[in-house]
Design a protein around this motif. Structure first.
Motif, PDB file in Angstrom:
ATOM      1  N   GLU A 162      12.341   2.772 -10.453  1.00 48.24           N
ATOM      2  CA  GLU A 162      13.711   3.211 -10.183  1.00 48.24           C
ATOM      3  C   GLU A 162      14.231   2.370  -9.025  1.00 48.24           C
ATOM      4  O   GLU A 162      13.914   2.645  -7.878  1.00 48.24           O
ATOM      5  N   GLY A 163      14.990   1.322  -9.343  1.00 43.92           N
ATOM      6  CA  GLY A 163      15.452   0.397  -8.311  1.00 43.92           C
ATOM      7  C   GLY A 163      14.256  -0.361  -7.754  1.00 43.92           C
ATOM      8  O   GLY A 163      13.586  -1.082  -8.475  1.00 43.92           O
ATOM      9  N   THR A 164      13.959  -0.141  -6.456  1.00 47.05           N
ATOM     10  CA  THR A 164      12.790  -0.790  -5.848  1.00 47.05           C
ATOM     11  C   THR A 164      11.614   0.174  -5.721  1.00 47.05           C
ATOM     12  O   THR A 164      10.570  -0.199  -5.212  1.00 47.05           O
ATOM     13  N   LYS A 165      11.791   1.416  -6.194  1.00 43.77           N
ATOM     14  CA  LYS A 165      10.721   2.417  -6.116  1.00 43.77           C
ATOM     15  C   LYS A 165       9.846   2.335  -7.362  1.00 43.77           C
ATOM     16  O   LYS A 165      10.325   2.486  -8.484  1.00 43.77           O
TER      17      LYS A 165
ATOM     18  N   THR B 206     -10.192   2.482  -1.047  1.00 40.25           N
ATOM     19  CA  THR B 206      -9.757   1.099  -0.890  1.00 40.25           C
ATOM     20  C   THR B 206      -9.203   0.556  -2.201  1.00 40.25           C
ATOM     21  O   THR B 206      -9.704   0.884  -3.274  1.00 40.25           O
ATOM     22  N   CYS B 207      -8.177  -0.249  -2.085  1.00 41.69           N
ATOM     23  CA  CYS B 207      -7.561  -0.903  -3.236  1.00 41.69           C
ATOM     24  C   CYS B 207      -7.280  -2.348  -2.836  1.00 41.69           C
ATOM     25  O   CYS B 207      -7.016  -2.631  -1.664  1.00 41.69           O
ATOM     26  N   ASN B 208      -7.327  -3.242  -3.794  1.00 42.80           N
ATOM     27  CA  ASN B 208      -6.940  -4.628  -3.569  1.00 42.80           C
ATOM     28  C   ASN B 208      -5.921  -5.020  -4.613  1.00 42.80           C
ATOM     29  O   ASN B 208      -5.981  -4.560  -5.747  1.00 42.80           O
ATOM     30  N   GLY B 209      -4.998  -5.854  -4.222  1.00 40.99           N
ATOM     31  CA  GLY B 209      -3.973  -6.330  -5.136  1.00 40.99           C
ATOM     32  C   GLY B 209      -2.711  -5.492  -5.039  1.00 40.99           C
ATOM     33  O   GLY B 209      -2.735  -4.343  -4.608  1.00 40.99           O
ATOM     34  N   LEU B 210      -1.624  -6.099  -5.434  1.00 38.50           N
ATOM     35  CA  LEU B 210      -0.328  -5.429  -5.449  1.00 38.50           C
ATOM     36  C   LEU B 210      -0.143  -4.763  -6.805  1.00 38.50           C
ATOM     37  O   LEU B 210      -0.467  -5.349  -7.837  1.00 38.50           O
ATOM     38  N   LEU B 211       0.380  -3.545  -6.798  1.00 36.83           N
ATOM     39  CA  LEU B 211       0.709  -2.869  -8.042  1.00 36.83           C
ATOM     40  C   LEU B 211       2.129  -3.269  -8.409  1.00 36.83           C
ATOM     41  O   LEU B 211       3.086  -2.918  -7.726  1.00 36.83           O
ATOM     42  N   ARG B 212       2.244  -4.032  -9.480  1.00 41.43           N
ATOM     43  CA  ARG B 212       3.539  -4.557  -9.909  1.00 41.43           C
ATOM     44  C   ARG B 212       4.440  -3.438 -10.418  1.00 41.43           C
ATOM     45  O   ARG B 212       3.984  -2.492 -11.053  1.00 41.43           O
ATOM     46  N   GLY B 213       5.714  -3.586 -10.136  1.00 41.82           N
ATOM     47  CA  GLY B 213       6.715  -2.653 -10.622  1.00 41.82           C
ATOM     48  C   GLY B 213       7.081  -2.955 -12.053  1.00 41.82           C
ATOM     49  O   GLY B 213       8.214  -3.325 -12.342  1.00 41.82           O
TER      50      GLY B 213
ATOM     51  N   ASN C 102       9.813 -11.393  -4.857  1.00 45.17           N
ATOM     52  CA  ASN C 102      10.983 -10.921  -5.596  1.00 45.17           C
ATOM     53  C   ASN C 102      10.704  -9.705  -6.473  1.00 45.17           C
ATOM     54  O   ASN C 102      11.622  -8.955  -6.783  1.00 45.17           O
ATOM     55  N   ASP C 103       9.470  -9.536  -6.904  1.00 44.10           N
ATOM     56  CA  ASP C 103       9.122  -8.439  -7.796  1.00 44.10           C
ATOM     57  C   ASP C 103       8.858  -7.167  -6.999  1.00 44.10           C
ATOM     58  O   ASP C 103       8.281  -7.212  -5.922  1.00 44.10           O
ATOM     59  N   ALA C 104       9.263  -6.022  -7.552  1.00 38.33           N
ATOM     60  CA  ALA C 104       8.948  -4.736  -6.929  1.00 38.33           C
ATOM     61  C   ALA C 104       7.430  -4.538  -6.996  1.00 38.33           C
ATOM     62  O   ALA C 104       6.786  -4.915  -7.982  1.00 38.33           O
ATOM     63  N   PHE C 105       6.865  -3.946  -5.939  1.00 37.32           N
ATOM     64  CA  PHE C 105       5.421  -3.715  -5.907  1.00 37.32           C
ATOM     65  C   PHE C 105       5.104  -2.594  -4.926  1.00 37.32           C
ATOM     66  O   PHE C 105       5.931  -2.198  -4.116  1.00 37.32           O
ATOM     67  N   VAL C 106       3.865  -2.102  -5.028  1.00 39.92           N
ATOM     68  CA  VAL C 106       3.331  -1.147  -4.068  1.00 39.92           C
ATOM     69  C   VAL C 106       2.123  -1.822  -3.428  1.00 39.92           C
ATOM     70  O   VAL C 106       1.281  -2.404  -4.121  1.00 39.92           O
ATOM     71  N   SER C 107       2.037  -1.743  -2.107  1.00 39.91           N
ATOM     72  CA  SER C 107       0.933  -2.395  -1.389  1.00 39.91           C
ATOM     73  C   SER C 107      -0.367  -1.629  -1.602  1.00 39.91           C
ATOM     74  O   SER C 107      -0.366  -0.424  -1.862  1.00 39.91           O
ATOM     75  N   PRO C 108      -1.517  -2.319  -1.469  1.00 41.09           N
ATOM     76  CA  PRO C 108      -2.798  -1.641  -1.644  1.00 41.09           C
ATOM     77  C   PRO C 108      -3.032  -0.537  -0.612  1.00 41.09           C
ATOM     78  O   PRO C 108      -3.682   0.463  -0.917  1.00 41.09           O
ATOM     79  N   ASP C 109      -2.505  -0.689   0.602  1.00 40.72           N
ATOM     80  CA  ASP C 109      -2.673   0.364   1.615  1.00 40.72           C
ATOM     81  C   ASP C 109      -1.934   1.635   1.204  1.00 40.72           C
ATOM     82  O   ASP C 109      -2.455   2.744   1.361  1.00 40.72           O
ATOM     83  N   ASP C 110      -0.718   1.483   0.668  1.00 43.23           N
ATOM     84  CA  ASP C 110       0.049   2.647   0.212  1.00 43.23           C
ATOM     85  C   ASP C 110      -0.634   3.310  -0.989  1.00 43.23           C
ATOM     86  O   ASP C 110      -0.680   4.536  -1.087  1.00 43.23           O
ATOM     87  N   ILE C 111      -1.157   2.487  -1.895  1.00 46.38           N
ATOM     88  CA  ILE C 111      -1.870   3.045  -3.053  1.00 46.38           C
ATOM     89  C   ILE C 111      -3.107   3.803  -2.582  1.00 46.38           C
ATOM     90  O   ILE C 111      -3.373   4.920  -3.035  1.00 46.38           O
TER      91      ILE C 111
END
Length: 161
Positions: free
Chosen positions: A145-148, A110-117, A81-90
């Protein structure tokens, strides 16, 4: 995405297992815990709430919703439910940022974990140069901004040992 384990419902344990698998696929790390309210009714549009606790102690709210019932099989979607950015995108953004900073592309990022919005949330990444030197980079949420989720990146002052 799921199957009924008893007539009329998908067991809480089965839902928790599937939610945990989805979280690992999205974040590249195992959930510390996954807790759901109970069994998921095998009725179209039935929902169930779950909470994932990530390795770093953050709680993520998840909703499961039955999309189809076929005999004894119930199929359901799982949504964080929470907005996030995936580790691959980061990691892709970190590589681009690093290239802009030093003038050449890193060997890997490499990154691990979701970056919370949520403003101020962070994820650590490791950039490896072609000579093997490793640098830490922090991705930090600036605003949503919304889901971004918008974020800045900060490279450590010194390479990693």
């Amino acid at each position: 995405m799921g199957c009924s384990s008893s007539p009329g419902s998908v067991s809480k344990t089965d839902v928790q297992t599937k939610v945990g698998s989805l979280f690992k696929d999205k974040s590249h790390e195992d959930a510390k815990t996954v807790a759901c309210d109970g069994d998921l009714q095998a009725k179209v549009d039935a929902t169930q709430n779950c909470t994932i606790t990530s390795a770093d102690g953050q709680n993520w709210n998840v909703t499961t919703k039955v999309t189809k019932v076929d005999g004894s099989d119930a199929y359901y979607d799982i949504n964080i439910n929470d907005a996030f950015v995936s580790p691959d995108d980061i990691a892709t953004s970190v590589s681009q940022f690093y290239q802009q900073q030093v003038g050449q592309a890193p060997q890997s990022s490499t990154c691990n974990g979701l970056l919370r919005g949520a403003t101020g949330a962070t994820v650590r990444c490791v950039v490896t140069e072609t000579d093997g030197t490793r640098w830490g980079v922090t991705a930090k949420t600036t605003n949503v901004e919304g889901t971004k989720v918008n974020y800045d990146m900060i490279r450590d002052d010194q390479p990693m040992p």
